[in-house]
Design a protein around this motif. Structure first.
Motif, mmCIF file in Angstrom:
data_model
loop_
_atom_site.group_PDB
_atom_site.id
_atom_site.type_symbol
_atom_site.label_atom_id
_atom_site.label_comp_id
_atom_site.label_asym_id
_atom_site.label_seq_id
_atom_site.Cartn_x
_atom_site.Cartn_y
_atom_site.Cartn_z
ATOM 1 N N LYS A 144 -33.189 -14.165 3.380
ATOM 2 C CA LYS A 144 -34.540 -13.745 3.775
ATOM 3 C C LYS A 144 -34.806 -14.123 5.227
ATOM 4 C CE LYS A 144 -36.319 -14.216 -0.794
ATOM 5 N NZ LYS A 144 -35.485 -15.350 -1.207
ATOM 6 N N GLU A 315 -44.426 -8.734 7.760
ATOM 7 C CA GLU A 315 -43.402 -9.506 7.055
ATOM 8 C C GLU A 315 -42.638 -8.589 6.117
ATOM 9 O OE1 GLU A 315 -45.631 -12.652 5.265
ATOM 10 O OE2 GLU A 315 -46.164 -13.416 7.261
ATOM 11 N N GLU A 316 -41.460 -9.061 5.732
ATOM 12 C CA GLU A 316 -40.613 -8.210 4.899
ATOM 13 C C GLU A 316 -41.327 -7.807 3.609
ATOM 14 O OE1 GLU A 316 -36.592 -9.576 5.228
ATOM 15 O OE2 GLU A 316 -36.034 -8.403 3.462
ATOM 16 N N SER A 317 -42.150 -8.729 3.087
ATOM 17 C CA SER A 317 -42.828 -8.440 1.815
ATOM 18 C C SER A 317 -43.877 -7.326 1.963
ATOM 19 C CB SER A 317 -43.494 -9.709 1.293
ATOM 20 O OG SER A 317 -44.317 -10.246 2.310
ATOM 21 N N ASP A 318 -44.231 -6.956 3.202
ATOM 22 C CA ASP A 318 -45.197 -5.866 3.405
ATOM 23 C C ASP A 318 -44.554 -4.492 3.217
ATOM 24 O OD1 ASP A 318 -47.356 -7.549 4.203
ATOM 25 O OD2 ASP A 318 -46.428 -7.756 6.181
ATOM 26 N N ASP A 320 -42.947 -2.750 1.073
ATOM 27 C CA ASP A 320 -43.183 -1.886 -0.082
ATOM 28 C C ASP A 320 -44.459 -1.081 0.065
ATOM 29 O OD1 ASP A 320 -40.928 -2.411 -1.355
ATOM 30 O OD2 ASP A 320 -41.723 -3.952 -2.718
#
Ligand code: HEM
Length: 388
Positions: A144, A315-318, A320
């Motif tokens: 990550k 951020e990577e979690s955004d 989606d």
């Protein structure tokens, strides 16, 4: 005499099996050879189409495909080359018959610069490549933390020198070398490249940088200073380090797979080359296209404001939730693939679209032309993320 008869006894049975089998194999090979090569421009004796070398770009090949079709044939000296510009043929090569087409050709320069294919990108399809891929997916690309690669970047204090070395590598990777096509003419150096001495010099310069990174990590590990929190991707690779290479196909990666120093250096190189220019080109083109299409830019900006807001970084979690941004990236890669021509090599002879492709042929898949194929895309030259 009896002993001789006994010894001969299994023979008729074996012959009974082998002769028809040989006959069948002969017939198949005869039929295969009866297949024609795909169409293509006529070549000269010995050199074939070598004089067309400067047309082997994505644009040059797309032009030729208009005349000769989605699969055409060129002969460069001793080497058969096939250009794929239609999505149906690309699917045949990359998906349906991928076991035959998944190797990558390496020129003399590439073999030298990758320590004789000790990396993943140029390793032939087989147990070593599979284990290497498993390792990269599980350990290197899944991390990550982007900082995982930071040591490779930070180490390069002599930035200017480092960039120069990378540029020289890129040039050498793509340099035309007649010995790749007609080995016995290898002594000719038409462009005054002095390839061999340049290769050795470039290799040595890059080694200085990468060896330093590896030595420092080994030192850190010997002192017991590596933990899960502070380990980076070079530490992850070193966990597989051994003086002796070892590959066997077991699920226990740690015990079945060992990497030599050359492997580790070559993987670091893959990431340096595979992951820098490509990403930079994609970002530049995405921004260029968005600036040329203000309506699209507004949509992306609005989505970013809604999902991320203006107070923090993405951020990577955004990702989606950033659907329009994703479509924008896909549309950018369709029009401007950072690697517009994929180079593959056949492991054995094959038949594609009723044509004959010999073993060890080069296959160039024109991703750029396929992204602009009129039969697949409506209005292909227009940047329109909503099509995804
Ligand atoms: C926009 C970004 C990128 C694009 C467009 C891109 C494109 C490609 C393409 C077209 C191939 C070859 C596929 C083929 O020949 O069939 C490839 C392979 C590869 N790329 Fe990338 N790439 C990108 C980013 C990266 C990054 C960030 C890394 C490393 C961190 C990377 C590492 C590799 C490696 C190691 C291979 C060889 C894989 C193998 O042989 O199995 N790429 N990439």
């Amino acid at each position: 005499m009896e002993a001789l008869l006994q010894a001969l006894q299994p023979l008729p049975f074996t012959l009974f099996l082998i002769v028809p089998l040989l006959f069948l194999l002969g017939l198949i090979s005869l039929l295969r050879r009866r297949l024609r090569y795909p169409p293509g421009p006529k070549g000269l004796p010995i050199i074939g189409n070598l004089l067309m070398m400067d047309q082997l770009t994505h644009r040059g090949l797309a032009k030729l495909a208009k005349e000769y079709g989605g699969l055409f044939h060129l002969r460069m000296g001793n080497i058969h080359m096939f250009a794929v510009s239609s999505p149906e043929i690309a699917r045949q090569v990359l998906q349906v018959q991928d076991n035959i087409f998944s190797n990558r050709p390496a020129t003399i320069a590439i073999s030298y610069l990758t320590y004789d294919r000790a990396d993943m990108a140029f390793a032939h399809y087989g147990p070593f490549w599979r284990q290497m891929r498993k390792l990269c997916v599980m350990k290197l690309f899944s991390r990550k933390r982007a900082e995982s690669w930071e040591s490779v970047r930070d180490e390069n204090e002599g930035q200017d020198e480092f960039i120069q070395i990378l540029q020289e590598f890129s040039k050498l990777f793509g340099a035309f070398n007649i010995a790749d096509f007609i080995p016995w003419l290898g002594w000719i150096d038409p462009q005054g490249l002095k390839l061999n001495s340049r290769l050795a010099k470039a290799r040595k310069s890059l080694d200085r940088f990468i060896d330093l990174i590896i030595d420092e990590h080994m030192h850190k590990s010997k002192q017991g200073n590596v933990s899960d929190d502070n380990s980076d991707m070079v530490d992850d690779l070193l966990a597989f380090y051994s003086d002796e290479p070892k590959v066997n196909e077991s699920d226990d990666l740690q015990n079945s797979f060992k990497l030599t120093r050359d492997n580790i250096k070559a993987i670091i190189m893959d990431v340096m080359f595979g992951g820098t220019e490509t990403v930079a080109s994609a970002i530049e083109w995405a921004l260029t296209e968005l600036m040329r299409a203000p309506e699209e830019l507004k949509k992306v900006q609005q989505e970013l404001a809604d999902v991320v807001g203006l107070e923090r970084r993405v951020e990577e979690s955004d990702f989606d939730k950033l659907t329009y941004l994703k479509c924008t990236v896909k549309e950018t890669l369709r029009l401007h693939p950072p690697i517009p021509l994929l180079l593959h090599e056949t492991a054995e002879e094959a038949e594609v679209a009723g044509y004959y492709i010999p073993a060890k042929s080069r296959v160039m898949i024109n991703a750029w032309a396929i992204g602009r194929d009129k039969n697949s895309w409506e209005d292909p030259e227009t940047f329109r993320p909503s099509r995804f």
